[in-house]
Enzyme design. Structure first.
Site, mmCIF file in Angstrom:
data_model
loop_
_atom_site.group_PDB
_atom_site.id
_atom_site.type_symbol
_atom_site.label_atom_id
_atom_site.label_comp_id
_atom_site.label_asym_id
_atom_site.label_seq_id
_atom_site.Cartn_x
_atom_site.Cartn_y
_atom_site.Cartn_z
ATOM 1 N N CYS A 2 0.821 -1.223 0.000
ATOM 2 C CA CYS A 2 0.000 0.000 0.000
ATOM 3 C C CYS A 2 0.847 1.262 0.000
ATOM 4 C CB CYS A 2 -0.890 0.042 1.231
ATOM 5 S SG CYS A 2 -2.013 -1.333 1.346
ATOM 6 N N ARG A 27 5.591 0.302 -5.981
ATOM 7 C CA ARG A 27 5.522 -0.513 -4.768
ATOM 8 C C ARG A 27 4.640 -1.744 -4.957
ATOM 9 N NH1 ARG A 27 6.668 2.563 -0.002
ATOM 10 N NH2 ARG A 27 5.079 1.483 1.197
ATOM 11 N N TRP A 75 -2.696 -2.861 -1.622
ATOM 12 C CA TRP A 75 -2.189 -4.206 -1.888
ATOM 13 C C TRP A 75 -2.925 -5.099 -0.890
ATOM 14 C CZ3 TRP A 75 0.516 -8.094 0.689
ATOM 15 C CH2 TRP A 75 1.106 -9.071 -0.136
ATOM 16 N N ASN A 101 -1.768 1.873 5.510
ATOM 17 C CA ASN A 101 -0.813 0.868 5.044
ATOM 18 C C ASN A 101 -0.388 0.077 6.268
ATOM 19 O OD1 ASN A 101 1.358 -0.587 4.038
ATOM 20 N ND2 ASN A 101 2.753 1.167 4.022
ATOM 21 N N GLY A 102 -0.538 -1.243 6.222
ATOM 22 C CA GLY A 102 -0.143 -2.058 7.377
ATOM 23 C C GLY A 102 -1.244 -3.043 7.718
ATOM 24 N N GLU A 523 18.684 -17.088 -6.012
ATOM 25 C CA GLU A 523 18.270 -15.824 -6.628
ATOM 26 C C GLU A 523 17.699 -16.064 -8.036
ATOM 27 O OE1 GLU A 523 17.563 -12.882 -6.155
ATOM 28 O OE2 GLU A 523 18.050 -11.690 -7.923
ATOM 29 N N LYS A 527 13.842 -15.262 -9.079
ATOM 30 C CA LYS A 527 13.557 -14.302 -10.150
ATOM 31 C C LYS A 527 12.652 -14.941 -11.185
ATOM 32 C CE LYS A 527 14.646 -11.592 -8.740
ATOM 33 N NZ LYS A 527 15.240 -10.769 -7.697
ATOM 34 N N GLU A 530 9.074 -15.334 -9.807
ATOM 35 C CA GLU A 530 8.408 -14.037 -9.605
ATOM 36 C C GLU A 530 7.843 -13.454 -10.893
ATOM 37 O OE1 GLU A 530 10.035 -11.058 -6.374
ATOM 38 O OE2 GLU A 530 11.675 -11.739 -7.642
ATOM 39 N N HIS A 546 19.895 -35.899 -2.418
ATOM 40 C CA HIS A 546 19.160 -36.200 -1.185
ATOM 41 C C HIS A 546 17.662 -35.984 -1.360
ATOM 42 C CE1 HIS A 546 22.886 -36.753 0.975
ATOM 43 N NE2 HIS A 546 23.333 -35.622 0.443
ATOM 44 N N LYS A 645 6.565 -4.221 -4.173
ATOM 45 C CA LYS A 645 7.979 -3.872 -4.157
ATOM 46 C C LYS A 645 8.471 -3.697 -2.728
ATOM 47 C CE LYS A 645 11.883 -2.566 -5.969
ATOM 48 N NZ LYS A 645 12.721 -3.686 -6.430
HETATM 49 O O1 M6R Z 1 13.421 -4.035 -0.002
HETATM 50 P P1 M6R Z 1 14.055 -5.309 0.467
HETATM 51 O O2 M6R Z 1 15.383 -5.568 -0.135
HETATM 52 O O3 M6R Z 1 14.090 -5.400 1.962
HETATM 53 O O4 M6R Z 1 13.056 -6.434 -0.026
HETATM 54 C C1 M6R Z 1 13.278 -7.769 0.321
HETATM 55 C C2 M6R Z 1 12.419 -8.673 -0.519
HETATM 56 O O5 M6R Z 1 11.068 -8.371 -0.328
HETATM 57 C C3 M6R Z 1 12.738 -8.557 -2.017
HETATM 58 O O6 M6R Z 1 14.077 -8.828 -2.274
HETATM 59 C C4 M6R Z 1 11.869 -9.519 -2.819
HETATM 60 O O7 M6R Z 1 12.212 -10.839 -2.557
HETATM 61 C C5 M6R Z 1 11.954 -9.192 -4.300
HETATM 62 N N1 M6R Z 1 10.660 -9.300 -4.884
HETATM 63 C C6 M6R Z 1 12.913 -10.065 -5.029
HETATM 64 O O8 M6R Z 1 12.947 -9.813 -6.389
#
Ligand code: M6R
Length: 650
Positions: A2, A27, A75, A101-102, A523, A527, A530, A546, A645
């Site tokens: 949000c 965001r 959000w 927001n929260g 990572e 990615k 996502e 394993h 974000k």
């Molecule tokens: O703003 P931050 O680096 O604290 O965010 C952490 C994660 O929310 C962020 O890295 C998230 O996993 C991304 N969507 C990865 O692409």
């Protein structure tokens, strides 16, 4: 997650609020809502709907006058993505409006009790309890400010919120507890925002609110100047924290790129260069980190490092864990911030807690920092967004200088976070001792380019953290070359695109890596899932047998990170195991190594570097692969479904 905006001043408020909401779009959100108050007609206009701002501005009635407006991008947490659940929410008498927001954790108890008292709710949200609660206190005879204060005391959880009451149309109220909220102070006008991005629309001067603080901005009468007062609803003394946004926040601009994600991937070399600028003392093999100077004495006493982070930032931390232990020989642990405080971590005043966060607003990471501080640990931040809550909460910090990241998927933040951690590691390892100008360190006698370098000298005193001049210099010189070497990887972008398109029909992927490249596998898999919504999982290559190997067949490809490093042969054995089960393999290896050509299905090459720095290069093809594959599937790569974000709720 949000975003909230509020404007009060002398200009038409609605266009400012809409523009500001556009700046918060990155965001992540699913609905939008605005309220504007027309002082002349004494009318409140409210518009809200699910969807994007671009559709909202086409369909909503946004021609309204008024010098006060609030806006919200939602959000969803409590309740589906519907018009009724979009913000603002209001009370029974249609007077008190709130954007939030929260999460209000005790909303159900409050709601039940308000319903018993006759309050009628219109949404499924937790937020809606707030206007009704204020209304209830007003009914009991409290003054407006008291009613707000009492309500804020009752709600538990995390929040940043704005409140407007049409009975007090000259007032706009903002409050926060563990949620981000900044007040921009312009010339007789004010803007509230969830982060600094929209503030520069009207102001440079900002007030950072602390947890438990509520600010009443008063527009004043026609002659009077607008003013604000800050109070604590928790009873603490308020020390106003002023700041200046002295950097120009660039409009979100894709340049010649079709999406922010690909622009930000291609910016990785530039961003890394900015991270390193002015921080390398190559001759002395040391780093200059101005942000740490004031805590240097305390840093010399730490015995353990704990890194806390979420998502991509936690993978950068895992890379750091390997080189902190290998090169600085400091016991290092990585904790997912969301789990940190629930497992009762053993930390004390000899522990250095490093919080890594791109946004600097991640609720879990912030909570971990607070927990660490309560336990007496020294805290530092590796944060990208200047002035963000985590940056202001830690004892000291190192900014990433990656530049704004607008795509939801984090890319250039990852590589700059790793670079920051290298700088920190060297700061700790080299600056702890007298420099040995001859380069003959007590600890390391030799190194080679493949990075199998850290020859341990058993005679070294256990607490003496000493990295030789030659080693410090070697690492920093090589780090300085990485932006150039990254650009070499980008020369293969078209090839990686073709590969992504070739594999775009696969429903699953396995990402494998060992040692420094295990976090890179994590990572790469994150990615891909996502932005493409394809299932991908990662594991250390040695763990495959394993369990995960059961998944392998001709339709389940593996992306294996196999640079020529100290674990190369072992990784090749894992590739053999996959091939023996007819699994397809895409390998990332070091340029010049032809050995994998015959074994695997496809190979991507990266330039040679120190083993500890390979993640900075090996992750680039993985970022590109995820992007191109998602594009092939027609995904909205910059705003993938369900993601935010800035994750500002726990
Ligand atoms: O703003 P931050 O680096 O604290 O965010 C952490 C994660 O929310 C962020 O890295 C998230 O996993 C991304 N969507 C990865 O692409």
């Amino acid at each position: 997650m949000c975003g909230i905006i509020g404007y009060i001043g002398s200009k038409r408020a609605l266009p400012i609020v809409i523009k500001a909401l556009e700046r918060l779009e990155y965001r992540g959100y699913d609905s939008i809502g605005v309220l504007v108050y027309d002082q002349d007609k004494k009318i409140v206009y409210l518009e809200k709907q699910p969807g994007r701002i671009q559709e909202f501005v086409k369909t909503a009635q946004l021609d309204k006058e008024g010098n006060l407006a609030i806006g919200h991008t939602r959000w969803a947490t409590h309740g589906g993505v519907t018009k009724a659940n979009a913000h603002p929410h209001w009370d029974c008498a249609n007077k008190i409006f709130v954007v939030h927001n929260g999460i209000i954790e005790n909303f159900q108890v409050i709601k039940n009790s308000l319903v018993e008292k006759g309050h009628k709710f219109r949404s499924e949200t937790d937020t809606e309890v707030i206007p009704h609660l204020i209304e209830e206190f007003l009914k009991r005879g409290l003054e407006y400010k008291e009613a707000v204060g009492q309500s804020l005391k009752i709600v538990k959880g995390s929040f940043a919120l704005l409140i407007f009451n049409s009975d007090y149309p000259q007032l706009l109220v903002g409050a926060r507890f563990s949620g981000p909220l900044i007040l921009g102070v312009g010339d007789n006008e004010f803007i509230f925002a969830s982060d600094p991005t929209p503030i520069s629309l009207i102001a440079k001067n900002v007030i950072y609110l602390d947890d438990g603080e509520v600010v009443f901005v008063d527009k004043g009468g026609s002659e009077a100047k607008a003013s604000y007062t800050i109070e604590s609803f928790l009873g603490h003394e308020v020390a106003v924290k002023k700041g200046v946004i002295d950097f120009e926040i660039k409009e979100a601009d894709k340049g010649d790129f079709p999406d922010f994600m690909i622009k930000e991937i291609f910016e990785e070399p530039l961003a890394l260069g900015n991270t390193l600028r002015g921080r390398l003392i190559l001759q002395e093999g040391r780093t200059k980190l101005g942000g740490l100077e004031m805590i240097e004495k305390k840093l010399r006493q730490i015995e353990k490092v704990v890194m806390v982070a979420c998502g991509t930032a936690s993978y950068a931390a895992l890379v750091g864990e390997y080189f902190f232990e290998e090169y600085a020989e400091i016991t290092t642990e990585v904790d997912l911030a969301s789990e940190f405080r629930y497992r009762k971590p053993i930390i004390n005043d000899k522990t250095l807690v490093v919080a890594i966060s791109q946004s600097g607003e991640t609720a879990d990471t912030l909570a971990a920092v607070k927990e660490a501080k309560e336990k007496g640990a020294l805290t530092i931040g590796v944060v990208n967004v200047v002035g963000s809550t985590i940056a202001r909460t830690v004892d000291a910090g190192i900014y990433s200088h990656a530049g704004s990241e607008f795509a939801v998927a984090s890319t250039k933040a990852f590589t700059t976070q790793i670079a920051d951690l290298v700088l920190l590691m060297i700061f700790l390892a080299r600056d702890y001792s007298e420099y040995d100008i001859s380069g003959n360190s007590a600890r390391y006698s030799e190194y080679d380019i493949s990075g199998n370098s850290a020859r341990y000298n058993p005679e070294r005193k256990s607490k003496e953290r000493k990295m030789s001049l030659v080693m410090g210099r070697r690492i920093l010189e090589e780090l300085n070359q990485i932006p150039k070497k990254m650009r070499v990887v980008f020369e293969d972008a078209e090839k990686i695109k073709a590969l992504a398109e070739k594999y775009a029909r696969c429903k699953n992927f396995l990402y494998l890596g060992r040692k420094y490249n295990f976090p890179v596998a994590l990572e790469g898999a994150l990615k891909l899932k996502e932005v493409s919504y394809i299932h991908a999982e990662a594991c250390p290559a040695g763990e495959m047998k394993h369990g995960p190997i059961a998944l392998i067949d001709e339709n389940f490809p593996s992306l294996v990170l196999a640079p020529e490093d100290s674990v190369y042969e072992k990784t090749v054995s894992n590739i053999q195991e996959i091939k023996a089960r007819k699994g397809k393999v895409i390998a990332v290896t070091t340029a010049g190594n032809q050995d994998l050509e015959k074994l695997v299905d496809d190979v991507i090459y990266i330039p040679k570097t120190l083993e500890m720095l390979t993640p900075l290069l090996s992750v680039i093809p993985l970022h590109l692969f995820a992007y191109y594959l998602a594009k092939k599937l027609g995904r909205d790569v910059d705003r993938p479904r369900n993601l935010a974000k800035s994750v500002t709720v726990e």
